[in-house]
Design an enzyme around this catalytic site. Structure first.
Site, PDB file in Angstrom:
ATOM      1  N   GLN A  70      88.633 -21.401  14.557  1.00 45.60           N
ATOM      2  CA  GLN A  70      90.303 -21.001  15.051  1.00 45.60           C
ATOM      3  C   GLN A  70      90.692 -20.774  13.443  1.00 45.60           C
ATOM      4  OE1 GLN A  70      91.720 -19.618  17.319  1.00 45.60           O
ATOM      5  NE2 GLN A  70      93.804 -19.089  15.790  1.00 45.60           N
TER       6      GLN A  70
ATOM      7  N   ASP B 286      83.100 -14.100  17.468  1.00 44.96           N
ATOM      8  CA  ASP B 286      84.499 -13.510  17.521  1.00 44.96           C
ATOM      9  C   ASP B 286      84.392 -12.781  16.517  1.00 44.96           C
ATOM     10  OD1 ASP B 286      87.373 -13.510  17.558  1.00 44.96           O
ATOM     11  OD2 ASP B 286      87.989 -15.018  15.821  1.00 44.96           O
TER      12      ASP B 286
ATOM     13  N   LYS C  64      92.422 -19.986  24.974  1.00 48.96           N
ATOM     14  CA  LYS C  64      91.007 -19.079  25.016  1.00 48.96           C
ATOM     15  C   LYS C  64      89.848 -19.745  26.402  1.00 48.96           C
ATOM     16  CE  LYS C  64      91.542 -16.755  20.673  1.00 48.96           C
ATOM     17  NZ  LYS C  64      91.364 -17.087  19.239  1.00 48.96           N
TER      18      LYS C  64
END
Ligand code: NAP
Length: 285
Positions: free
Chosen positions: A100, A123, A56
């Site tokens: 994450q 996200d 990322k």
């Protein structure tokens, strides 16, 4: 039957990144040099998670964005992580935040996801963002299913009125996937570990999304001819959740593993970060 379409996520992700380069440049010009910044938080040292975070960060660099990468010890508690998220929420230089998944078991992951400011939830992991998306209001979609929708739209896959079967109901994948397909007017069935007679349901799918987290768990013989097959799974050795080999000659479209859903997830995350920065500085084309 027409030749099956390869839903090439890698190629589309590259095209998306190329368009993002121009948008990042425009933000820079209109703000006297500010670049969009994605903050990533990695808790612990799971090698797969570390790889995803690195990928990322690399994608941010490729489009000219910045990234801040926080690495926290595996034994931190929920409060410490919430404080870190608060700091990133308050940091005006940060436009998007990625925590994450998964975090170590002692941490309340839902509480931490939900602490991310909605405007920085690039996200698409907050409950509020999910609720808004499900109600048809603006919110950033969960990156993996949103990337899948972009891929389906790009290749002109007809969704309206089709029977979509989603295998998996996780908060980041199966559930938002089902809501996005519903919003696109599919008739949606969601399957999970207590579903009875999974093969019978999979057989009904015009559009199948495999998001089970078990290598090649969905057998080719369960899938009907002409189905659109999206394999969101990823396992070591580059295999997915669907037995793709068995269907790729007789489906109507399919995502390869690797090179299908994975690159689209990353492209979506960085595109949504650029979008967040544009909204923040009220930049339009
Ligand atoms: P997860 O949180 O483990 O969820 C798996 C889902 O599958 C659960 O809803 C579970 O049902 C269901 N399931 C498990 N066993 C089943 C069975 N025997 N029959 C039917 N359903 C079953 O996994 P996830 O995070 O959603 O990830 C799913 C897959 O996508 C994994 O392979 C992961 O690596 C991949 N993934 C890829 C990306 C990407 O960017 N490419 C991103 C995220 C995830 P219950 O709810 O009943 O337990």
């Amino acid at each position: 039957m027409a030749e099956p379409i390869l839903l090439d996520g890698k190629a589309l992700a590259t095209r998306i990144e190329n368009r993002l380069i121009e948008r990042v440049e425009r933000i820079k010009q209109r703000t006297d040099g500010i670049i969009p910044i994605l903050a990533t938080i990695l808790v612990g040292d799971d090698p797969a998670s570390a790889t995803y975070v690195r990928m990322k960060g690399n994608a941010c660099s490729r489009v000219g964005m910045g990234s801040i990468q926080l690495k926290l010890d595996a034994d931190i508690d929920t409060r410490t992580l919430l404080e870190e998220i608060d700091q990133l929420n308050d940091n005006p230089d940060v436009h998007g935040i990625l925590l994450q998944h998964p975090v170590p078991p002692q941490i309340d992951e839902r509480a931490c996801f939900d602490r991310i400011a909605l405007a920085k939830d690039v996200d698409g992991v907050t409950s509020q963002g999910f609720g808004k998306m499900a109600m048809g209001e603006f919110a950033y979609g969960s990156a993996t299913p949103a990337g899948i929708m972009t891929l389906l739209h790009e290749y002109g896959i007809d969704i309206e009125g089709k029977h979509a079967v989603v295998v998996g109901r996780s908060a980041i994948l199966g559930k938002p996937m089902a809501m996005m397909l519903l919003a696109a007017n599919a008739t949606v069935t969601i399957c999970h570990s207590r579903t009875q007679d999974l093969p019978r349901l999979v057989r009904q799918a015009d559009i199948l999304v495999g998001a089970v987290g078990r290598p090649q768990f969905i057998r080719g013989e369960w899938i009907k001819d002409g189905a659109v097959v999206v394999d969101a799974g990823y396992h070591p050795g580059g295999i997915g959740d669907v037995e793709l080999e068995a269907i790729r000659d007789r489906c109507s479209a399919w995502t390869p593993v690797p090179g299908g859903v994975g690159p689209m997830t990353i492209a979506t995350l960085i595109a949504q970060t650029v979008d967040a920065a544009e909204r923040h500085y009220e930049i339009t084309a």
